[in-house]
Design a protein around this motif. Structure first.
Motif, PDB file in Angstrom:
ATOM      1  N   ARG A 370       0.841  -1.216   0.000  1.00 33.38           N
ATOM      2  CA  ARG A 370       0.000   0.000   0.000  1.00 33.38           C
ATOM      3  C   ARG A 370       0.867   1.253   0.000  1.00 33.38           C
ATOM      4  O   ARG A 370       0.531   2.249  -0.666  1.00 33.38           O
ATOM      5  N   ARG A 371       1.970   1.209   0.726  1.00 29.72           N
ATOM      6  CA  ARG A 371       2.870   2.348   0.768  1.00 29.72           C
ATOM      7  C   ARG A 371       3.459   2.604  -0.619  1.00 29.72           C
ATOM      8  O   ARG A 371       3.580   3.765  -1.053  1.00 29.72           O
ATOM      9  N   LEU A 372       3.799   1.542  -1.349  1.00 34.96           N
ATOM     10  CA  LEU A 372       4.317   1.693  -2.703  1.00 34.96           C
ATOM     11  C   LEU A 372       3.249   2.277  -3.619  1.00 34.96           C
ATOM     12  O   LEU A 372       3.531   3.196  -4.408  1.00 34.96           O
ATOM     13  N   ALA A 373       2.029   1.743  -3.537  1.00 37.99           N
ATOM     14  CA  ALA A 373       0.939   2.245  -4.395  1.00 37.99           C
ATOM     15  C   ALA A 373       0.677   3.726  -4.125  1.00 37.99           C
ATOM     16  O   ALA A 373       0.483   4.512  -5.067  1.00 37.99           O
ATOM     17  N   ASP A 374       0.684   4.114  -2.861  1.00 38.25           N
ATOM     18  CA  ASP A 374       0.452   5.520  -2.515  1.00 38.25           C
ATOM     19  C   ASP A 374       1.558   6.416  -3.074  1.00 38.25           C
ATOM     20  O   ASP A 374       1.299   7.516  -3.564  1.00 38.25           O
ATOM     21  N   SER A 375       2.803   5.923  -2.991  1.00 38.59           N
ATOM     22  CA  SER A 375       3.923   6.711  -3.507  1.00 38.59           C
ATOM     23  C   SER A 375       3.825   6.879  -5.017  1.00 38.59           C
ATOM     24  O   SER A 375       4.008   7.988  -5.551  1.00 38.59           O
ATOM     25  N   LEU A 376       3.519   5.797  -5.727  1.00 44.68           N
ATOM     26  CA  LEU A 376       3.400   5.879  -7.185  1.00 44.68           C
ATOM     27  C   LEU A 376       2.276   6.824  -7.587  1.00 44.68           C
ATOM     28  O   LEU A 376       2.438   7.655  -8.498  1.00 44.68           O
ATOM     29  N   ALA A 377       1.148   6.722  -6.906  1.00 50.04           N
ATOM     30  CA  ALA A 377       0.006   7.582  -7.243  1.00 50.04           C
ATOM     31  C   ALA A 377       0.324   9.048  -6.979  1.00 50.04           C
ATOM     32  O   ALA A 377      -0.059   9.925  -7.756  1.00 50.04           O
ATOM     33  N   SER A 378       1.049   9.306  -5.872  1.00 53.14           N
ATOM     34  CA  SER A 378       1.329  10.702  -5.523  1.00 53.14           C
ATOM     35  C   SER A 378       2.316  11.355  -6.478  1.00 53.14           C
ATOM     36  O   SER A 378       2.348  12.580  -6.608  1.00 53.14           O
TER      37      SER A 378
END
Length: 412
Positions: A370-378
């Motif tokens: 989830r932390r990776l997905a949030d970083s990519l989206a941001s």
């Protein structure tokens, strides 16, 4: 018993020195009989308890520092994966039969990391040598005016501590040398990929902060016929030069297989068969994706590896987890591996990585994903180079990761 035929639990219990096994949270996992006899405790008094609940600092001695020094040593070993031979320590022990009565005790501890198959510290081996009687004999000799005897005893006492510290320093230097050689070997085997025409790609590799964990991760990019690109990442169980050598063999084998196989699944099947003949390749993981620029598709297969992430043009993140199978060589019989294809639109980004980017001790892997997905989206919309740097900045701890981190970002 294990495959060697040795009962290591029996060996642990029979050790002549006081030895305890602690979790990385400093909770007693096990102790041997000598440890119990030396400390005057029962097994149920220790196992499952936090170290400093079982042995608190002497409240009557405001200058006591032995427990604080021990805690600092154990946490340092857990964080760095390096053995630590402590200097002579005084920490008093409460008499279990007389609560509130503290016995002055002196100890020479050595703390050693115990690793799992992935090279992560999972336990701490705490060995102590009690030297209280030597200290008391020295003090008695000094009180009786026998200064020469006191000096001999003191020299013997500190000689033991010096020997332990010198051994620890020799181990540290040996690990540092292996670290340098392993990094040089890995740099030679993981070159920066060449230009991909008008396609954009970024590759990053960060070694673990501990010399003991380096060199298990690898990546590869290979241009294929028909306007396609094979992209792979993998992770070898183990660390150091041995893991670096295995990594090089698997990377070369998959690079060759991906050029002639009909797809990622078949290439991983070939790699799995090859891995069975390579000592140290057991349970290695790999993820292979083939990008078809003409058809705007990504075809992929995973051998026990974490799923690649597809950052779509609208900022949503899709984990490619529909074709996951066990690690290389995990099955006793050959079974065809799964493979699936997903579409992308121009402007999407494909991200492959190894577990050092998302896995954290005592944390569920879903949290890291989830932390990776949030970083990519941001950071949606950034070019691959900027996106790679941003993701590493968001996810890698300030002090560095405890495992290798490989990251590939491909602009689609």
């Amino acid at each position: 018993m294990n495959g060697s035929g040795i009962d290591f639990e029996a060996v642990f219990r029979a050790l002549p020195a006081p030895v305890a096994l602690l979790t990385t949270d400093l909770v007693y996992a096990d102790v041997n009989e000598v440890f119990l006899g030396t400390t005057g405790r029962r097994r149920e008094d220790l196992v499952g308890r936090y170290l400093f609940d079982a042995f608190p600092e002497n409240p009557g001695d405001p200058d006591a520092s032995g427990m604080r020094n021990l805690e600092a040593s154990l946490r340092r070993v857990a964080a760095t994966g390096e053995r630590d031979a402590m200097a002579l320590q005084r920490y008093d022990v409460e008499d279990p039969a007389r609560p509130g009565v503290w016995e002055e005790r002196y100890w020479s501890p050595v703390n050693t990391p115990v690793f799992d198959r992935n090279g992560k510290v999972v336990l701490l081996l705490h060995r102590v040598e009690e030297v209280t009687e030597l200290i008391r004999a020295r003090d008695r000799s000094a009180a009786a005016g026998d200064e020469s005897r006191a000096r001999v005893l003191e020299a013997e006492l500190y000689s033991r501590a010096s020997e332990l510290q010198e051994l620890n320093e020799q181990l540290r230097r040996a690990h540092a040398r292996e670290h340098e050689v392993a990094l040089s070997l890995q740099a030679a085997m993981l070159p920066v990929p060449g230009p991909l025409g008008d396609r954009r790609a970024a590759v990053r590799y960060l070694p673990a902060v501990s010399a003991l964990n380096v060199c298990g991760d690898w990546y590869d990019l290979a241009e294929l016929s028909g306007g396609r690109l094979a992209v792979a990442v993998g992770d070898v169980v183990g660390h150091g030069l041995a893991a670096a050598g295995v990594m090089g063999q698997l990377r070369s084998a998959l690079s060759a297989a991906s050029r002639v196989a009909e797809g990622p699944a078949q290439a991983l099947e070939v790699l799995g068969l090859y891995a069975r003949s390579v000592t140290g390749a057991e349970s290695a993981t790999a993820f292979l994706a083939v990008v078809d620029w003409n058809g705007n598709t990504v075809t992929y297969s995973s051998a026990g590896h974490l799923p690649a992430a597809l950052l779509h043009e609208d900022g949503s993140v899709q984990f490619l987890d529909a074709a996951t199978d066990p690690p290389l060589g995990a099955r006793p019989e050959h079974v065809a591996r799964p493979e699936t294809t997903t579409a992308f639109t121009e402007g999407a980004v494909l991200v492959l990585y190894t577990d050092g980017l998302v896995e954290r001790r005592h944390e569920d892997i879903d949290t890291g994903l989830r932390r990776l997905a949030d970083s990519l989206a941001s950071h949606h919309g950034a070019d691959p180079e900027a996106l790679a740097d941003a993701v590493l900045g968001d996810l890698v701890p300030a002090g560095g990761a405890t495992d290798d981190t490989a990251l590939i970002v491909i602009g689609l």
